[in-house]
Scaffold this motif. Structure first.
Motif, mmCIF file in Angstrom:
data_model
loop_
_atom_site.group_PDB
_atom_site.id
_atom_site.type_symbol
_atom_site.label_atom_id
_atom_site.label_comp_id
_atom_site.label_asym_id
_atom_site.label_seq_id
_atom_site.Cartn_x
_atom_site.Cartn_y
_atom_site.Cartn_z
ATOM 1 N N ALA A 65 0.845 -1.206 0.000
ATOM 2 C CA ALA A 65 0.000 0.000 0.000
ATOM 3 C C ALA A 65 0.876 1.251 0.000
ATOM 4 O O ALA A 65 1.882 1.321 0.717
ATOM 5 N N GLN A 66 0.473 2.248 -0.774
ATOM 6 C CA GLN A 66 1.217 3.496 -0.857
ATOM 7 C C GLN A 66 0.639 4.586 0.048
ATOM 8 O O GLN A 66 1.156 5.697 0.077
ATOM 9 N N ALA A 67 -0.437 4.258 0.766
ATOM 10 C CA ALA A 67 -1.065 5.250 1.632
ATOM 11 C C ALA A 67 -1.610 4.559 2.874
ATOM 12 O O ALA A 67 -1.741 3.331 2.926
ATOM 13 N N ASN A 68 -1.929 5.375 3.890
ATOM 14 C CA ASN A 68 -2.514 4.861 5.128
ATOM 15 C C ASN A 68 -4.024 5.051 5.081
ATOM 16 O O ASN A 68 -4.502 6.101 4.640
ATOM 17 N N THR A 69 -4.758 4.060 5.528
ATOM 18 C CA THR A 69 -6.220 4.152 5.513
ATOM 19 C C THR A 69 -6.780 3.902 6.905
ATOM 20 O O THR A 69 -6.249 3.093 7.670
ATOM 21 N N PRO A 118 -1.278 13.077 14.781
ATOM 22 C CA PRO A 118 0.044 12.946 15.406
ATOM 23 C C PRO A 118 0.252 11.511 15.867
ATOM 24 O O PRO A 118 -0.537 10.970 16.648
ATOM 25 N N CYS A 119 1.327 10.881 15.384
ATOM 26 C CA CYS A 119 1.586 9.474 15.692
ATOM 27 C C CYS A 119 3.019 9.288 16.171
ATOM 28 O O CYS A 119 3.928 10.032 15.801
ATOM 29 N N PHE A 131 -3.926 10.086 6.963
ATOM 30 C CA PHE A 131 -4.788 8.913 6.838
ATOM 31 C C PHE A 131 -5.962 9.248 5.913
ATOM 32 O O PHE A 131 -6.560 10.318 6.020
ATOM 33 N N TYR A 132 -6.265 8.308 5.036
ATOM 34 C CA TYR A 132 -7.453 8.417 4.190
ATOM 35 C C TYR A 132 -8.611 7.730 4.914
ATOM 36 O O TYR A 132 -8.486 6.571 5.336
ATOM 37 N N SER A 146 4.934 5.033 5.361
ATOM 38 C CA SER A 146 4.913 5.283 6.810
ATOM 39 C C SER A 146 5.639 4.182 7.577
ATOM 40 O O SER A 146 6.253 4.444 8.615
ATOM 41 N N CYS A 147 5.564 2.947 7.081
ATOM 42 C CA CYS A 147 6.308 1.851 7.719
ATOM 43 C C CYS A 147 7.801 2.152 7.734
ATOM 44 O O CYS A 147 8.496 1.886 8.717
ATOM 45 N N GLU A 148 8.286 2.736 6.630
ATOM 46 C CA GLU A 148 9.703 3.096 6.571
ATOM 47 C C GLU A 148 9.997 4.322 7.421
ATOM 48 O O GLU A 148 11.047 4.407 8.072
ATOM 49 N N GLU A 149 9.062 5.285 7.428
ATOM 50 C CA GLU A 149 9.287 6.515 8.183
ATOM 51 C C GLU A 149 9.386 6.242 9.681
ATOM 52 O O GLU A 149 10.203 6.848 10.377
ATOM 53 N N PHE A 150 8.570 5.293 10.168
ATOM 54 C CA PHE A 150 8.613 4.925 11.586
ATOM 55 C C PHE A 150 9.655 3.849 11.866
ATOM 56 O O PHE A 150 9.761 3.375 13.000
#
Length: 227
Positions: A65-69, A118-119, A131-132, A146-150
């Motif tokens: 996935a390229q986005a957070n839902t 904020p996460c 988040f969508y 986001s998996c990589e960012e965190f």
């Protein structure tokens, strides 16, 4: 909130799982009791504008996935103040988006808009994460960016630098340059050989055959002599 538990027989039971501890809520998903593990989940700490404290949000990791839902049913629990009497987000509370979301099978996913939450993951810095808001039955999804960012997932992809070769083959020299391992040397007969024609084979006229790449340059040179 409600947590739906599903046992191996497929039956569902609802239990109240909303525990208020120092103004902290835990937003979880459908729990399936099954053997083996083919899904990965993580928990992010989040801050909500209308509920004091730090809360836990469980998300499924999806590297495709390229986005957070965030499903609408979870959004209702987190932002009940911004839900109308039809159970939909109040107009203007979400940021409009022109992005079209599709599932892995190509099905279009209905999206109400986006919001930044904020996460934090464990002791990481706080990151405003987009988040969508979607109307789906599945879990909340944390996409690859986001998996990589965190630093939940790290990718180790070897890079191989290659020279940009000319793919246009004009003559035998170009072909040798592109495929050096495919050429050795021109073969030759060690002794004399006599070629004979079978007289029983009927004669016929065939169209001129195409000149091979190995003879193309010589053929053009010879043809110029007669012009």
């Amino acid at each position: 909130m409600h947590t739906i538990e599903r046992d191996e027989s497929g039956a569902e039971s609802e239990t109240d799982d909303m525990n208020l501890q120092l103004h902290s809520f835990s937003f979880s998903e459908i729990k399936t009791k099954q053997r083996g593990r083919n899904e990965a989940f993580t928990i992010l700490q989040i801050e909500l504008s209308d509920i004091p404290g730090i809360h836990d949000l469980q998300l499924k990791l999806d590297t495709g996935a390229q986005a957070n839902t965030l499903p609408l049913r979870i959004y209702r629990q987190m932002y009940s103040k911004y839900i109308d009497n039809k159970g939909k987000p109040v107009a203007g509370t979400l940021k409009h988006t022109n992005t079209n979301l599709t599932a892995h099978n190509g099905t279009e996913i209905k999206c109400f808009g986006t919001t930044n939450i904020p996460c934090q993951h464990r002791q990481s810095k706080w990151i405003y994460t987009q988040f969508y808001k979607v109307d789906v039955a599945g879990p909340a999804i944390l996409g690859l960016p986001s998996c990589e960012e965190f630093k939940i997932i790290t990718l180790h992809c070897p890079l191989h630098a290659t020279k940009n070769k000319n793919t246009t083959i004009r003559n035998i020299h170009d072909m040798k340059a592109l495929y050096p391992s495919q050429f050795d040397r021109i073969g030759e007969f060690k002794t004399e050989h006599k070629l004979t024609i079978d007289p029983n084979v009927p004669a016929r006229i065939d169209p001129p055959r195409k000149v091979s790449i190995a003879l193309k340059e010589k053929n053009q040179t010879g043809a110029r002599q007669y012009v």
